[in-house]
Structure formats: structure tokens, C-alpha cells
Motif scaffolding. Structure first.
Motif, PDB file in Angstrom:
ATOM      1  N   THR A  71     -10.093   4.608   0.013  1.00  0.00           N
ATOM      2  CA  THR A  71      -9.070   3.824   1.236  1.00  0.00           C
ATOM      3  C   THR A  71      -8.234   2.629   0.459  1.00  0.00           C
ATOM      4  O   THR A  71      -7.718   2.067   1.215  1.00  0.00           O
ATOM      5  CB  THR A  71      -9.426   3.519   2.218  1.00  0.00           C
ATOM      6  OG1 THR A  71     -10.699   2.417   2.325  1.00  0.00           O
ATOM      7  CG2 THR A  71     -10.247   4.505   3.322  1.00  0.00           C
ATOM      8  N   GLY A  72      -8.587   2.340  -0.848  1.00  0.00           N
ATOM      9  CA  GLY A  72      -8.100   1.184  -1.527  1.00  0.00           C
ATOM     10  C   GLY A  72      -6.931   1.417  -2.464  1.00  0.00           C
ATOM     11  O   GLY A  72      -6.322   2.701  -2.364  1.00  0.00           O
ATOM     12  N   VAL A  73      -6.498   0.531  -2.903  1.00  0.00           N
ATOM     13  CA  VAL A  73      -5.294   0.564  -3.643  1.00  0.00           C
ATOM     14  C   VAL A  73      -5.973  -0.136  -4.976  1.00  0.00           C
ATOM     15  O   VAL A  73      -6.421  -1.015  -5.022  1.00  0.00           O
ATOM     16  CB  VAL A  73      -4.116  -0.265  -3.215  1.00  0.00           C
ATOM     17  CG1 VAL A  73      -2.838  -0.284  -4.317  1.00  0.00           C
ATOM     18  CG2 VAL A  73      -3.566   0.045  -1.935  1.00  0.00           C
TER      19      VAL A  73
ATOM     20  N   GLY B 200       0.810  -1.196   0.033  1.00  0.00           N
ATOM     21  CA  GLY B 200      -0.053  -0.044  -0.084  1.00  0.00           C
ATOM     22  C   GLY B 200       0.905   1.347  -0.118  1.00  0.00           C
ATOM     23  O   GLY B 200       1.920   1.192  -0.411  1.00  0.00           O
TER      24      GLY B 200
ATOM     25  N   THR C 116      -2.731   4.647  -6.961  1.00  0.00           N
ATOM     26  CA  THR C 116      -3.582   5.364  -5.776  1.00  0.00           C
ATOM     27  C   THR C 116      -5.210   4.971  -6.036  1.00  0.00           C
ATOM     28  O   THR C 116      -5.522   4.961  -7.083  1.00  0.00           O
ATOM     29  CB  THR C 116      -3.131   6.604  -5.555  1.00  0.00           C
ATOM     30  OG1 THR C 116      -3.502   7.319  -6.931  1.00  0.00           O
ATOM     31  CG2 THR C 116      -1.621   6.803  -5.126  1.00  0.00           C
ATOM     32  N   GLY C 117      -5.723   5.028  -4.709  1.00  0.00           N
ATOM     33  CA  GLY C 117      -7.202   5.108  -4.721  1.00  0.00           C
ATOM     34  C   GLY C 117      -7.964   3.821  -5.301  1.00  0.00           C
ATOM     35  O   GLY C 117      -7.154   2.876  -5.787  1.00  0.00           O
TER      36      GLY C 117
ATOM     37  N   LYS D  29      -2.417   9.090   6.178  1.00  0.00           N
ATOM     38  CA  LYS D  29      -3.569   8.469   5.757  1.00  0.00           C
ATOM     39  C   LYS D  29      -2.849   6.913   5.018  1.00  0.00           C
ATOM     40  O   LYS D  29      -2.281   7.180   4.108  1.00  0.00           O
ATOM     41  CB  LYS D  29      -4.787   8.926   5.136  1.00  0.00           C
ATOM     42  CG  LYS D  29      -5.799   8.170   4.877  1.00  0.00           C
ATOM     43  CD  LYS D  29      -6.862   8.643   3.819  1.00  0.00           C
ATOM     44  CE  LYS D  29      -8.214   7.975   3.915  1.00  0.00           C
ATOM     45  NZ  LYS D  29      -9.232   8.699   2.995  1.00  0.00           N
ATOM     46  N   THR D  30      -3.454   5.869   5.316  1.00  0.00           N
ATOM     47  CA  THR D  30      -2.596   4.538   4.879  1.00  0.00           C
ATOM     48  C   THR D  30      -3.690   3.926   3.884  1.00  0.00           C
ATOM     49  O   THR D  30      -5.152   3.943   4.431  1.00  0.00           O
ATOM     50  CB  THR D  30      -2.242   3.778   6.158  1.00  0.00           C
ATOM     51  OG1 THR D  30      -1.171   4.559   6.743  1.00  0.00           O
ATOM     52  CG2 THR D  30      -1.532   2.664   5.529  1.00  0.00           C
ATOM     53  N   HIS D  31      -3.368   3.378   2.959  1.00  0.00           N
ATOM     54  CA  HIS D  31      -4.336   2.594   1.824  1.00  0.00           C
ATOM     55  C   HIS D  31      -3.513   1.305   1.647  1.00  0.00           C
ATOM     56  O   HIS D  31      -2.146   1.290   1.611  1.00  0.00           O
ATOM     57  CB  HIS D  31      -4.314   3.271   0.729  1.00  0.00           C
ATOM     58  CG  HIS D  31      -4.860   4.745   0.737  1.00  0.00           C
ATOM     59  ND1 HIS D  31      -6.082   4.997   0.430  1.00  0.00           N
ATOM     60  CD2 HIS D  31      -4.243   5.806   1.426  1.00  0.00           C
ATOM     61  CE1 HIS D  31      -6.300   6.358   0.707  1.00  0.00           C
ATOM     62  NE2 HIS D  31      -5.154   6.856   1.054  1.00  0.00           N
TER      63      HIS D  31
END
Length: 442
Positions: free
Chosen positions: A210-212, A153, A206-207, A160-162
Motif C-alpha cells: 500500500t506504499g509509494v 500518491g 508504485t508499490g 485503491k489508494t497509495h
């Protein structure tokens, strides 16, 4: 053998000179890492590029951190930042300045419940908008335990972590980042670890939310087991970016490995691999050393090193002049593969029967590839003599060799070399650093 060398010029993307200081390879006996060890403490060191005097050091403020210097990131802009992850789940961003090192950011992914305690963190790297991409993982051949899942991630500048979680695979190499895309290769573990297993090449970005996002995922042959002397269960190579078009890894097929060239962007046809080519001799073909690549304006040259049946890493036990120094047991081979600029083909260019087990470096001004090798004939007799060697980029011919020393203290122990200013070549070795400079041909 010549005792002099032609002029060497640094390549900005790989030189690790910060201001007038070298942040470089100072390993001791505990780890094959860019590290100065005081007992069991890991530290960064700034070293004078001429005298090799240690000018300043930095030790993590958190106790008992095993830093993954194999895959740390150096930014050579005016910020002079070092980003390094620890197996214990911390990411440290350290700045080099005139007075020493300053810690400017520390992220504890275990305390944030992003990485479970005991699942080793392996990689950390910035993208172009300031996110820090990371993966869990480990290096089996260096004693790290098998992990049966991956956490991958990124961390936004805000903190903020994803994350993306993948079961039954393991990251065993470094990562590559272009723009906001991370490229990572995985190897089989857990239920996926069996004969004729499969590994995967991922492109993640990214995105949303909150995902990848997985831009694409391609499978490759991971074979049935680690190769003799090998470090990784799957591919042994960190993804190498070829400009903005392609990237390169090797597979781990049982009989003979291949270099695989992928498109960086997702292909609408679903055929992500552009081309591939088999490497080295069947039955003696493997690599756990990152590839080296160069674009000459029309085509890419990708250099792959054979390390089948390589000697083990030295962990400090046993005689420093013991059998771990013997590279004559290792299959020889440094190969250049030519990749067309349009990706239409990969072609074998040349192979040189020389043994190199550390990542070499290319000078585009001299047209030479600089590496570290050993006299195999002497090694068969238990005499371990070490040399810096220069190979011709175009033909693979050995242009010259310079003897650096003898015995286990001069063993490179899988550490990369670096070109510095004024025709200087640095090579990390078991007990310090080797430096050679330009000379006049005899």
C-alpha cells in the motif's frame, strides 16, 4: 514591426484540439486558469477553433469546486479525456464527445480520508497503466495558503489508494509522469522554511503493497524567500521531461537561479544532477514559468523565462486597465540552454531581452517559438499594448510581432499559448481568447 507572420504548425504534444473543437483558455476575471467562469462557477468549454463560439460546457456535479486548470491533463488519443483536480479534494475525469462533455469518473479523496479537509489538492495525472498520481499543494502567489506537509500518491484503476506523506515541504507546481514514475519538486514550508532553505526533487513509483516507492530524492537551493513578483517559495518550475533521459527544473537561489538537469533514472553514484547553469543577471533572476524543451536529434534545447518582479495576477478587483498590466517593471530575459544528449554538459546558448510571462510554444516546422509580450516603452506611459511574438529557435532573434490589442482585457495574465491547425495561434487573455492566423509577408 511586421503585421504578418510566417506559417505556424501545431505540435501534437501540446495542441489541445479535440476532434474539430478547441478545449482552450477562456478565463474571466476570477482565476488565471483554463476556465469559463459563471460568477464563481468553474467549467470546461469546447470552443469552435475558427469562430471561437462556445459549443458546449461542463460544470462539476459537486458544488463549490475550485478546479486546478493550471495543471489539468488532456489526452489527445481517441478517448479525448480531461483529468482535473479540485482544491476541495476531488478528481474528475471528463470525456469530450460530439454532443458535449460526459463525466466518466469522480474520486473524492476527502470523503475517503486520504486528504484532510482544508489541505488543498493540486495535481492529478495518469500513468501508462491507468493509475492516477496526485499531490496536495498550492500556489502561494495566487492566494493559496501555505501548507506544512504534503500528501502524494496514486489511485489504482480499481480505486485503491497509495500515499506518501512528507512534512515541512509543499508542492507548488505541476507534476510530470513517465511510465509509472512521477516526478515532483517541493519547496520548503513549516520548520524547513528559513534562510538558505532546501527543496527537493522526487522520483516516485508504485508499490510495494500500500506504499509509494521513492526511487531517488535530490536537494536543491530554495533560497530564503519568494522572489519579488514570484508565485513559489521554492522552485517555480514544473519538472520538464527531456526525452527518457533527463528532466529539468530551476532552483530558487537568492542571488541568481540556476537550471538543473537531473537523470531520470536513479544514479548508482548518488549524484543525481547531470549538470547545471546559472540564469539571467544576479539580483534580477527568477522564474515561476514552466520551461520549454526540444530535442533536435543530438542535443536538448531548454528555454527559461525570467519573471523577476513580475506584475500580479488579476483577480477582478480594481480597474481592468490598472497597474497589474505593466510588464515594464519585470526583468527581461528569455534564455536557451543547450544540454548535451549524453548529459555531459549544459551550456548557455543565447538570451533575448524580451518580457514574456506565459509559457510559450515551439513549432519544429517553422523553427519559431511563439509567445505573448508587451510594448515596454508604451507601458511606461500607462499604455498597455499586447503582441504575439515569434523568436528564432537557433539564435533567439525576434522574427516578427503582431499587435493583438490594447488594455487590460488583452493581458495574458500568465496563461499559456497554443498552436492549432492551419497556422493558428491561440492565446488566453483576461477576458477571453485571442486568435491570429497565417498571413503573407508585406
Amino acid at each position: 514591426m511586421s503585421s504578418s507572420c510566417t506559417r505556424m504548425v501545431e505540435i501534437p504534444v501540446v495542441v489541445i484540439i479535440l476532434a474539430l473543437l478547441v478545449l482552450t483558455l477562456i478565463p474571466r476575471v476570477l482565476r488565471r486558469a483554463c476556465v469559463l467562469c459563471f460568477g464563481i462557477t468553474y467549467a470546461l468549454a469546447a470552443v469552435d477553433p475558427t469562430t471561437l463560439v462556445i459549443l458546449s460546457t461542463w460544470v462539476p456535479p459537486v458544488a463549490n469546486q475550485t478546479l486546478n486548470f493550471e495543471y489539468m491533463e488532456l489526452t489527445l488519443d481517441n478517448k479525448s479525456l480531461v483529468l482535473v483536480a479540485s482544491k476541495e479534494g476531488n478528481i474528475f475525469v471528463v470525456q469530450r464527445n460530439d454532443t458535449g462533455f460526459t463525466l466518466i469518473r469522480s474520486i473524492d479523496l476527502v470523503a475517503q480520508s486520504v486528504v484532510p479537509r482544508g489541505q488543498g489538492l493540486l495535481n492529478g495525472m495518469y500513468d501508462t497503466i491507468g493509475n492516477i498520481w496526485f499531490t496536495t499543494g498550492g500556489i502561494l502567489g495566487s492566494g493559496d495558503p501555505t501548507q506544512t506537509s504534503i500528501i502524494m500518491g496514486y489511485i489504482e484503476p480499481s480505486g485503491k489508494t497509495h500515499v506518501l506523506r512528507v512534512p515541512n515541504q509543499m508542492v507548488e507546481n505541476g507534476i510530470a509522469v513517465s511510465g509509472t514514475t512521477m516526478y515532483v519538486v517541493t519547496g520548503p514550508s513549516g520548520a524547513d522554511d528559513h534562510a538558505n532553505a532546501t527543496g527537493y526533487m522526487y522520483a516516485l513509483t508504485t508499490g510495494p503493497g500500500t506504499g509509494v516507492t521513492t526511487l531517488w530524492k535530490a536537494s536543491y537551493s530554495a533560497g530564503s524567500a519568494r522572489k519579488p513578483g514570484g508565485f513559489a517559495r521554492g522552485s517555480g518550475t514544473t519538472p520538464t521531461l527531456l526525452g527518457n533521459q533527463y528532466l529539468a527544473i530551476t532552483d530558487n537561489s537568492d542571488e541568481q537561479i540556476s537550471l538543473i538537469i537531473y537523470h531520470q533514472e536513479a544514479e548508482l553514484s548518488g549524484k543525481q544532477a547531470a549538470c547545471s547553469v546559472p540564469l539571467f543577471q544576479p539580483g534580477a533572476s527568477a522564474t515561476d514559468i514552466g520551461t520549454l524543451a526540444h530535442f533536435d536529434g543530438s542535443e536538448y534545447g531548454v528555454f527559461v523565462l525570467n519573471d523577476y518582479n513580475s506584475p500580479p495576477v488579476y483577480f477582478g478587483s480594481g480597474s481592468i486597465n490598472g497597474a497589474f498590466n505593466n510588464m515594464s517593471i519585470m526583468a527581461p530575459g528569455v534564455t536557451r540552454v543547450t544540454v548535451a544528449g549524453d548529459g555531459s554538459h549544459c551550456k548557455f546558448a543565447w538570451n533575448t531581452d524580451i518580457r514574456i510571462k506565459s509559457v510559450p510554444v515551439l513549432s519544429t516546422q517553422t523553427g519559431l517559438i511563439y509567445g505573448y509580450t508587451q510594448n515596454a516603452t508604451a507601458a511606461d506611459l500607462g499604455q498597455y499594448e499586447w503582441y504575439v511574438v515569434a523568436m528564432n529557435y537557433t539564435s533567439g532573434a525576434i522574427e516578427w510581432e503582431v499587435r493583438t490589442g490594447a488594455g487590460g482585457t488583452y493581458n495574458d495574465d500568465f496563461l499559456p499559448g497554443t498552436l492549432g491547425p492551419d497556422g493558428t495561434f491561440y492565446q488566453g487573455v483576461v477576458d477571453g481568447l485571442v486568435l491570429i492566423k497565417d498571413g503573407v509577408a508585406a
